[in-house]
Motif scaffolding. Structure first.
Motif, PDB file in Angstrom:
ATOM      1  N   ASN A  44     -13.599 -34.388 -21.868  1.00  0.00           N
ATOM      2  CA  ASN A  44     -13.980 -35.755 -21.659  1.00  0.00           C
ATOM      3  C   ASN A  44     -13.387 -36.268 -20.700  1.00  0.00           C
ATOM      4  OD1 ASN A  44     -13.380 -36.060 -24.972  1.00  0.00           O
ATOM      5  ND2 ASN A  44     -15.451 -36.480 -24.121  1.00  0.00           N
ATOM      6  N   LEU A  45     -13.403 -35.328 -19.184  1.00  0.00           N
ATOM      7  CA  LEU A  45     -12.602 -35.796 -17.724  1.00  0.00           C
ATOM      8  C   LEU A  45     -13.095 -37.331 -17.105  1.00  0.00           C
ATOM      9  CD1 LEU A  45      -9.752 -34.662 -17.163  1.00  0.00           C
ATOM     10  CD2 LEU A  45     -11.666 -33.596 -15.506  1.00  0.00           C
ATOM     11  N   GLU A  46     -12.491 -38.356 -16.889  1.00  0.00           N
ATOM     12  CA  GLU A  46     -12.876 -39.251 -16.664  1.00  0.00           C
ATOM     13  C   GLU A  46     -12.577 -39.832 -15.245  1.00  0.00           C
ATOM     14  OE1 GLU A  46     -14.682 -43.366 -18.735  1.00  0.00           O
ATOM     15  OE2 GLU A  46     -12.541 -43.636 -17.497  1.00  0.00           O
ATOM     16  N   VAL A  47     -12.837 -39.801 -14.096  1.00  0.00           N
ATOM     17  CA  VAL A  47     -11.660 -40.420 -13.325  1.00  0.00           C
ATOM     18  C   VAL A  47     -12.684 -41.527 -12.290  1.00  0.00           C
ATOM     19  CG1 VAL A  47     -11.224 -39.888 -10.598  1.00  0.00           C
ATOM     20  CG2 VAL A  47     -10.870 -38.154 -12.072  1.00  0.00           C
ATOM     21  N   GLN A  48     -11.471 -42.130 -12.106  1.00  0.00           N
ATOM     22  CA  GLN A  48     -12.084 -43.758 -12.052  1.00  0.00           C
ATOM     23  C   GLN A  48     -11.355 -44.338  -9.842  1.00  0.00           C
ATOM     24  OE1 GLN A  48     -12.446 -46.787 -14.183  1.00  0.00           O
ATOM     25  NE2 GLN A  48     -13.453 -48.135 -13.077  1.00  0.00           N
ATOM     26  N   TYR A  49     -11.821 -44.412  -9.184  1.00  0.00           N
ATOM     27  CA  TYR A  49     -10.852 -45.263  -8.001  1.00  0.00           C
ATOM     28  C   TYR A  49     -11.389 -46.577  -8.167  1.00  0.00           C
ATOM     29  CZ  TYR A  49     -10.832 -40.201  -6.728  1.00  0.00           C
ATOM     30  OH  TYR A  49     -10.707 -38.727  -6.469  1.00  0.00           O
ATOM     31  N   ARG A  50     -11.025 -47.359  -8.128  1.00  0.00           N
ATOM     32  CA  ARG A  50     -11.140 -49.041  -8.014  1.00  0.00           C
ATOM     33  C   ARG A  50     -12.423 -48.690  -8.317  1.00  0.00           C
ATOM     34  NH1 ARG A  50      -7.188 -51.235  -5.517  1.00  0.00           N
ATOM     35  NH2 ARG A  50      -5.766 -49.856  -4.446  1.00  0.00           N
ATOM     36  N   ASN A  51     -12.205 -49.288  -9.535  1.00  0.00           N
ATOM     37  CA  ASN A  51     -14.030 -49.245  -9.975  1.00  0.00           C
ATOM     38  C   ASN A  51     -14.495 -48.539  -9.473  1.00  0.00           C
ATOM     39  OD1 ASN A  51     -12.408 -51.669 -10.913  1.00  0.00           O
ATOM     40  ND2 ASN A  51     -12.670 -53.050  -8.701  1.00  0.00           N
ATOM     41  N   VAL A  52     -14.725 -47.759  -9.444  1.00  0.00           N
ATOM     42  CA  VAL A  52     -15.244 -46.864  -9.125  1.00  0.00           C
ATOM     43  C   VAL A  52     -15.964 -45.470  -9.406  1.00  0.00           C
ATOM     44  CG1 VAL A  52     -16.949 -45.163  -7.407  1.00  0.00           C
ATOM     45  CG2 VAL A  52     -16.098 -47.014  -7.092  1.00  0.00           C
ATOM     46  N   LEU A  53     -16.514 -45.358 -10.487  1.00  0.00           N
ATOM     47  CA  LEU A  53     -16.644 -43.892 -10.986  1.00  0.00           C
ATOM     48  C   LEU A  53     -16.924 -42.554 -10.868  1.00  0.00           C
ATOM     49  CD1 LEU A  53     -15.863 -44.391 -14.126  1.00  0.00           C
ATOM     50  CD2 LEU A  53     -18.224 -43.957 -14.832  1.00  0.00           C
ATOM     51  N   ALA A  54     -16.250 -41.543 -10.495  1.00  0.00           N
ATOM     52  CA  ALA A  54     -16.330 -40.551  -9.809  1.00  0.00           C
ATOM     53  C   ALA A  54     -16.664 -39.434 -10.710  1.00  0.00           C
ATOM     54  CB  ALA A  54     -14.966 -40.290  -9.084  1.00  0.00           C
ATOM     55  N   LEU A  55     -16.001 -39.628 -11.793  1.00  0.00           N
ATOM     56  CA  LEU A  55     -16.312 -38.135 -12.905  1.00  0.00           C
ATOM     57  C   LEU A  55     -16.285 -39.106 -13.559  1.00  0.00           C
ATOM     58  CD1 LEU A  55     -14.334 -35.307 -12.696  1.00  0.00           C
ATOM     59  CD2 LEU A  55     -16.548 -35.591 -12.045  1.00  0.00           C
ATOM     60  N   GLN A  56     -17.788 -38.388 -14.252  1.00  0.00           N
ATOM     61  CA  GLN A  56     -17.995 -39.608 -16.024  1.00  0.00           C
ATOM     62  C   GLN A  56     -17.638 -38.932 -17.604  1.00  0.00           C
ATOM     63  OE1 GLN A  56     -21.659 -42.434 -16.232  1.00  0.00           O
ATOM     64  NE2 GLN A  56     -20.517 -42.753 -18.134  1.00  0.00           N
ATOM     65  N   ASP A  57     -17.292 -38.483 -18.471  1.00  0.00           N
ATOM     66  CA  ASP A  57     -16.892 -37.949 -19.364  1.00  0.00           C
ATOM     67  C   ASP A  57     -17.448 -36.321 -19.501  1.00  0.00           C
ATOM     68  OD1 ASP A  57     -16.911 -37.822 -21.905  1.00  0.00           O
ATOM     69  OD2 ASP A  57     -18.616 -38.814 -22.926  1.00  0.00           O
ATOM     70  N   VAL A  58     -16.848 -35.826 -18.502  1.00  0.00           N
ATOM     71  CA  VAL A  58     -17.227 -34.160 -17.952  1.00  0.00           C
ATOM     72  C   VAL A  58     -16.233 -33.735 -19.343  1.00  0.00           C
ATOM     73  CG1 VAL A  58     -17.483 -32.322 -16.542  1.00  0.00           C
ATOM     74  CG2 VAL A  58     -17.472 -34.680 -15.826  1.00  0.00           C
ATOM     75  N   SER A  59     -16.887 -32.954 -19.669  1.00  0.00           N
ATOM     76  CA  SER A  59     -16.087 -31.486 -21.113  1.00  0.00           C
ATOM     77  C   SER A  59     -17.817 -30.042 -20.485  1.00  0.00           C
ATOM     78  CB  SER A  59     -16.453 -31.902 -22.537  1.00  0.00           C
ATOM     79  OG  SER A  59     -16.394 -33.580 -22.497  1.00  0.00           O
ATOM     80  N   LEU A  60     -16.911 -29.425 -20.345  1.00  0.00           N
ATOM     81  CA  LEU A  60     -17.249 -28.296 -20.440  1.00  0.00           C
ATOM     82  C   LEU A  60     -15.782 -26.854 -20.224  1.00  0.00           C
ATOM     83  CD1 LEU A  60     -15.923 -26.882 -16.367  1.00  0.00           C
ATOM     84  CD2 LEU A  60     -17.481 -29.066 -16.385  1.00  0.00           C
ATOM     85  N   VAL A  61     -16.862 -25.836 -20.372  1.00  0.00           N
ATOM     86  CA  VAL A  61     -15.291 -24.617 -20.320  1.00  0.00           C
ATOM     87  C   VAL A  61     -15.550 -23.829 -18.951  1.00  0.00           C
ATOM     88  CG1 VAL A  61     -15.044 -22.102 -22.010  1.00  0.00           C
ATOM     89  CG2 VAL A  61     -15.910 -24.409 -22.423  1.00  0.00           C
ATOM     90  N   VAL A  62     -14.463 -23.270 -18.317  1.00  0.00           N
ATOM     91  CA  VAL A  62     -14.764 -22.189 -17.485  1.00  0.00           C
ATOM     92  C   VAL A  62     -14.179 -20.898 -18.068  1.00  0.00           C
ATOM     93  CG1 VAL A  62     -14.290 -21.935 -14.860  1.00  0.00           C
ATOM     94  CG2 VAL A  62     -14.244 -23.914 -15.714  1.00  0.00           C
ATOM     95  N   ARG A  63     -15.188 -19.866 -17.655  1.00  0.00           N
ATOM     96  CA  ARG A  63     -14.410 -18.428 -18.604  1.00  0.00           C
ATOM     97  C   ARG A  63     -14.367 -18.104 -17.431  1.00  0.00           C
ATOM     98  NH1 ARG A  63     -18.617 -14.502 -17.754  1.00  0.00           N
ATOM     99  NH2 ARG A  63     -20.097 -14.751 -16.544  1.00  0.00           N
ATOM    100  N   LEU A  64     -13.444 -16.771 -17.964  1.00  0.00           N
ATOM    101  CA  LEU A  64     -12.518 -15.830 -17.420  1.00  0.00           C
ATOM    102  C   LEU A  64     -13.431 -14.587 -16.880  1.00  0.00           C
ATOM    103  CD1 LEU A  64      -9.554 -15.174 -19.595  1.00  0.00           C
ATOM    104  CD2 LEU A  64      -9.383 -16.379 -17.591  1.00  0.00           C
ATOM    105  N   GLY A  65     -12.969 -13.865 -15.687  1.00  0.00           N
ATOM    106  CA  GLY A  65     -13.502 -12.334 -15.064  1.00  0.00           C
ATOM    107  C   GLY A  65     -15.398 -12.802 -14.402  1.00  0.00           C
ATOM    108  N   GLY A  66     -15.653 -14.225 -14.547  1.00  0.00           N
ATOM    109  CA  GLY A  66     -16.873 -14.810 -13.447  1.00  0.00           C
ATOM    110  C   GLY A  66     -16.096 -15.662 -12.188  1.00  0.00           C
ATOM    111  N   ILE A  67     -16.944 -15.672 -11.653  1.00  0.00           N
ATOM    112  CA  ILE A  67     -17.644 -16.464 -10.179  1.00  0.00           C
ATOM    113  C   ILE A  67     -18.020 -17.563 -10.594  1.00  0.00           C
ATOM    114  CG2 ILE A  67     -17.566 -16.819  -7.936  1.00  0.00           C
ATOM    115  CD1 ILE A  67     -17.817 -13.718  -7.761  1.00  0.00           C
TER     116      ILE A  67
END
Lengths: 269, 298
Positions: free
Chosen positions: A33-56
């Motif tokens: 649920n990552l969210e980033v807001q710069y002065r009323n501008v939503l840069a990232l909205q509700d991001v959920s994910l998994v980054v696995r090992l051993g891959g690019i």
């Protein structure tokens, strides 16, 4: 020479490649649920994910989709308005000693009075410890990293005298010298030569095979994209994440790029 | 000639001036190098103008004017940061607003004090290296020792932070602490240099020697060392000019430093305007850059 970068310590042994994208896997980065807001501008909205090992893993999406912001938010380099990022079940921002980050080349003042050697040694600052000089081990690590990217001959050159590709290779060497578990690169392929691109992907594969996490912001959707195992497709929200072939479906791309020109021509299959 | 230079040194006020000149030359170049590479020259100007009210208030309440000046200098950076982060005002405007407000307050307070006390505003504004007291020499020596020790101990961390703040933060360095530490070093350096060059011209001693060295060498530590040598020579020359011609020391020091800069600008072996190696490939390079500039505009 290559083994020098990956000493098997207790917590960095090459883990088995995770096939499943399960949320309960402990040896991976879990973004919730990552969210980033710069002065009323939503840069990232509700991001959920998994980054696995051993891959690019590539982070792709249109301009202004929040690709760089995602990496910065994960590492705590930009204020986060909501969400949490875990690595080995602990907040990632408390384990930055396991992270190597390479910023966009355009964010650096290349007229800074430093040599190639100065910059590569920066990768050893954290390991060297406060108030201390660099140990001979640190110097060896830095020299080996420089050798790995083919820049040993440029050791005493001013960084401002290098080409874009050479500058990028120096930064990759700095990241290698950090002995990290998680490698984050912001647009490493922007404006570089073919030789550098080959060196970079060679190193990415090597890191991935050693069980490291390799996270790469990539603007270009050209043939380089076939080097990525996994992709994260963003457009402020998460459009899709997972294996490259699954993410690069026409439907996902249409949703992400919304009618913008897409150079991509279905080489995922 | 040499005798004429050595002869004044028998006076103890000249000896004190000489010590101040050397110390100020060193620390201004070292700390100023950080300002220059971070493109924060204007911040040096802002802090130096902002120390004035602290100095005046400390004088009024009978405290150490060095301490008062230091507190006001650090306070100004805090206010600048507050305006920049809590409002849509950008950093350069915030600096302009804060330093002129502090400076105006300082001038006002000192003008009021001047009526009843033997305190000369001009000395603070333009420096009076020949009039330094033993206490001022001692304070400057202590500050110089602190500044040089901190820079030596934190050199690699500050190099990383000033070159690539994001990379340093991602590596787990406490960048906010490093940044604040750098602000404290700058404020300390300015306070220590006040008596020699004054608040208006201290910026020149912070930036000019480092910038001169930057045209001649390629690493930060070399820039600091060569800058310190240039700073020392400039401040000692300024001291003598002040002595022989009865001029304020600040402008004299700054004029000498500026002359060195002009020489480096024209004749630096690697970067000089007149001496830059003009091979075919270089002019080709220049042409290519010009063309790329035109292309961007289109």
């Amino acid at each position: 020479m290559k083994t020098l970068f990956f000493p098997t310590s207790a917590d960095s042994q090459p883990a088995p490649v995770l096939k499943k994208n399960s949320m309960d896997s402990s040896a991976a980065i879990i973004v919730s649920n990552l969210e980033v807001q710069y002065r009323n501008v939503l840069a990232l909205q509700d991001v959920s994910l998994v980054v696995r090992l051993g891959g690019i893993t590539g982070i792709i999406g249109p301009n202004g989709a929040g690709k760089s912001t995602l990496i910065k938010a994960m590492l705590g380099l930009t204020p986060v308005t909501n969400g949490i990022v875990l690595y080995n079940d602990e907040p990632l921002i408390n384990q930055l000693d396991k992270v190597a980050y390479v910023p966009q080349r355009s964010q650096i003042d290349w007229s800074y009075p430093a040599t190639v050697w100065d910059v590569v040694l920066m990768g050893r600052v954290r390991k060297a410890g406060w108030f201390r000089r660099f140990s001979s081990v640190s110097r060896q690590m830095a020299a080996a990293a420089l050798e790995r990217v083919g820049m040993s001959d440029y050791r005493d050159r001013s960084i401002g005298q290098l080409s874009g590709g050479q500058q990028q290779r120096v930064f990759i060497a700095r990241a290698l010298a950090e002995e990290a578990e998680i490698f984050c690169f912001d647009e490493p392929l922007a404006g570089i030569d073919k030789k550098t691109e080959a060196v970079i992907f060679d190193i990415f594969h090597e890191l991935a095979n050693a069980g490291k996490i390799v996270l790469v912001v990539n603007h270009d959707l050209g043939e380089a994209i076939t080097h990525f195992n996994d992709l994260i497709l963003l457009n402020t929200q998460l459009i899709a994440s997972g294996s490259r072939t699954a993410v690069l479906s026409q439907e996902n791309m249409n949703r992400a790029y919304r009618g913008q020109v897409v150079f991509f021509e279905g080489e995922a299959a | 000639m040499l005798e004429a230079l050595i002869e004044p040194l028998q006076y103890s006020f000249m000896q004190r001036s000489l010590v101040i000149a050397v110390l100020v030359g060193i620390i201004c170049a070292v700390v100023g190098s950080y300002l220059m590479v971070q493109r924060l020259a204007l911040l040096g100007d802002a802090i130096s103008h902002s120390v004035l009210p602290g100095l005046a208030i400390a004088f009024m309440i009978g405290a150490d004017i060095f301490v008062g000046a230091f507190i006001a200098g650090v306070l100004s950076t805090v206010v600048i940061t507050l305006i920049r982060t809590r409002s849509p005002i950008k950093e350069d405007a915030a600096m302009g607003i804060v330093f002129s407000a502090f400076f105006a307050l300082g001038i006002t307070l000192i003008t009021i004090i001047q009526k009843d006390n033997k305190i000369d505003l001009n000395h603070f504004l333009f420096g009076n290296i020949l009039g330094v007291t033993f206490d001022e020499v001692r304070n400057t020596a202590i500050i110089s020792a602190i500044v040089v020790t901190v820079v030596v101990l934190l050199y690699k961390e500050l190099l990383f932070y000033t070159f690539d703040p994001l990379g340093a933060q991602a590596a787990g360095l406490p960048v906010n602490l490093l940044n604040f530490g750098l602000m404290v070093l700058i404020a300390l350096t300015i306070v220590a240099s006040l008596t020699a060059v004054g608040v208006i011209l201290v910026l020149a001693l912070l930036i000019t020697p480092g910038a001169t060295a930057y045209l001649l060498v390629k690493r930060l530590n070399q820039m600091m060392i060569l800058g310190a040598v240039i700073g020392i020579v400039a401040s000692i020359s300024g001291m003598y000019i002040s002595y022989f011609f009865n001029l304020p020391s600040g402008p004299a020091i700054v004029l000498v430093a500026s002359a060195f800069f002009t020489l480096a600008l024209l004749f630096s072996p690697s970067q000089g305007i007149l001496t830059y190696p003009q091979s075919n490939s270089d002019s080709y390079h220049l042409w290519r850059e010009l063309k790329s500039l035109i292309r961007i505009k289109n």
